[in-house]
Design a protein around this motif. Structure first.
Motif: not given
Ligand SMILES: Cc1ncc(COP(=O)(O)O)c(C=O)c1O
Length: 390
Positions: A194-213
């Motif tokens: 809506r506000y025309d804002v670019l997003i940088l999504s830092d997902e470096i921790h994505a693989d470190l999601v604990l069991p069940g999540c």
């Protein structure tokens, strides 16, 4: 698990964590201080990665190296199988780190004086890097209730209206360990669009999601919601390769990718070093079981620390995070200031943790503790913490 029980002496290996504490903490002699701060692990990298790098080393010729299709295929199939995100090789650009990638994105898509939005408490380079590039930081503090963090969407929308050009998003969130839910992600995408804002999504921790999540890549939802997203991922946090350096920027948007490529040309960069490619391919194709074992170890370490510290130290509260190997310890109940607490930890307990204010004023009252270390070291750290608080 045996591989996570072995204590490896990291002193004299130019490890920032183990060798740089005098400079960081201002203590005269750090030889007796146990480091549980910066986010790398005290575990050996998985054996297949060591062998892949050894093979590369044994070859003995280290000329210029390019990023081959196998490298991109490895990233693509990992993102697909681990996170259900279908990407294409053409969407990827490589960098030697996520922090340098943040610098590149800031430089490419914003100008000096532009506003950049962050959600503190958050990984400090999100403000330090743009700040050094003379960008202006707009803060939308996370809402905190008993150590649980959420986004205040009214405040978030107000912040976006301040002529913000870029939102740097931490997903999962460091230091809070939040794995953002689909509903939050969709709201973020809609508002930024809506506000025309670019997003940088830092997902470096994505693989470190604990069991069940479960981690949901933001860009996956952008396919339905729209919005412009550049995602950063890396095998380095997951497989303990920070010193090898490798990261991937991913965007489906042709114009964004083109602009990043131009920026790479302007800086003469964006290849990986000869060892990083070998490590990356092995990490993403041969090491999933190692990761599963790691996550169980981290989860058990967290349970141990949470139970022991909250039972033994009055005024301490800790919520178990859903991701990362970092505990975010709430010590507000002790009545101590950050200065008093850090002094006790370093000088009495001989333990180096990170003060919460490093992640912005919103982090004051908390400490960050890295538990990606063998249980015997975790136990030692807990003992030192208790001693510091006696
Ligand atoms: C959210 C986040 N981004 C990036 C990094 C570092 O990335 P790199 O080592 O690839 O520069 C870290 C390290 O802790 C982190 O927590």
């Amino acid at each position: 698990m045996k591989e996570f029980e072995q204590v490896i002496d990291r002193k004299n290996t130019r490890s920032v964590k183990w060798g740089n504490m005098e400079a960081i903490y201002g203590v005269e002699d750090a030889s007796e201080v146990l480091p549980m701060w910066i986010a790398d692990m005290d575990f050996k990298a998985p054996q297949p990665i060591i062998e892949a790098m050894q093979e590369r080393l044994d070859h003995g010729v280290f000329g210029y190296s390019y990023i081959c299709t196998k490298c991109k295929d490895a990233v693509r199939s990992w993102l697909s199988s681990r996170h259900g995100w279908e990407t294409e090789n053409e969407w990827m650009l490589f960098h030697h780190g996520v922090v340098p990638a943040i610098a590149t994105v800031v430089e490419t898509f914003t100008n000096v004086g532009d506003n950049i939005l962050i959600t503190p408490p958050v990984y400090h380079p999100f403000s330090i890097v743009p700040g050094n590039q003379k960008r202006n930081i707009v803060e939308c503090r996370l809402k905190e209730e008993n150590g649980h963090y959420s986004i205040d969407f009214e405040a978030f929308e107000n912040a976006l209206q301040q002529d913000v050009k870029l939102f740097i998003f931490c997903h999962p969130h460091n230091p809070g360990g939040v794995v953002w839910k689909e509903d939050d992600l969709r709201k973020i995408l809609r508002l930024c669009k809506r506000y025309d804002v670019l997003i940088l999504s830092d997902e470096i921790h994505a693989d470190l999601v604990l069991p069940g999540c479960k981690h949901i890549p933001l860009a996956k939802l952008a396919e339905e919601e729209g919005g412009q997203v550049i995602t950063c991922v890396a095998p380095t946090k997951t497989f303990n390769l920070a010193g090898v350096q490798a990261a991937i920027m991913i965007t489906k948007e042709e114009d964004l990718k083109h602009a990043l490529q131009q920026s790479a040309l302007a800086h003469g960069q964006m290849e990986l070093n000869a060892f990083a490619s070998s490590a990356l391919i092995s990490a993403y194709t041969e090491c999933e079981q190692w990761l599963e074992n790691l996550l169980e170890t981290i989860s058990a370490n967290m349970d141990y620390v949470i139970k022991t510290l909250t039972e033994e130290v009055p005024g301490i509260q800790i919520q178990k995070p859903n991701a990362t190997y970092l505990l975010w310890i709430d010590y507000r109940g002790t009545g101590l200031s950050e200065e008093e607490l850090m002094d006790r930890l370093l000088n009495k307990g001989k333990l180096a943790l990170e003060p919460g204010s490093k992640y912005g004023e919103a982090g004051r009252g908390f400490l960050r503790m890295n538990v990606a270390t063998p249980r015997s070291i975790v136990e030692d750290g807990v003992k030192r913490f208790i001693k510091a608080m006696e």
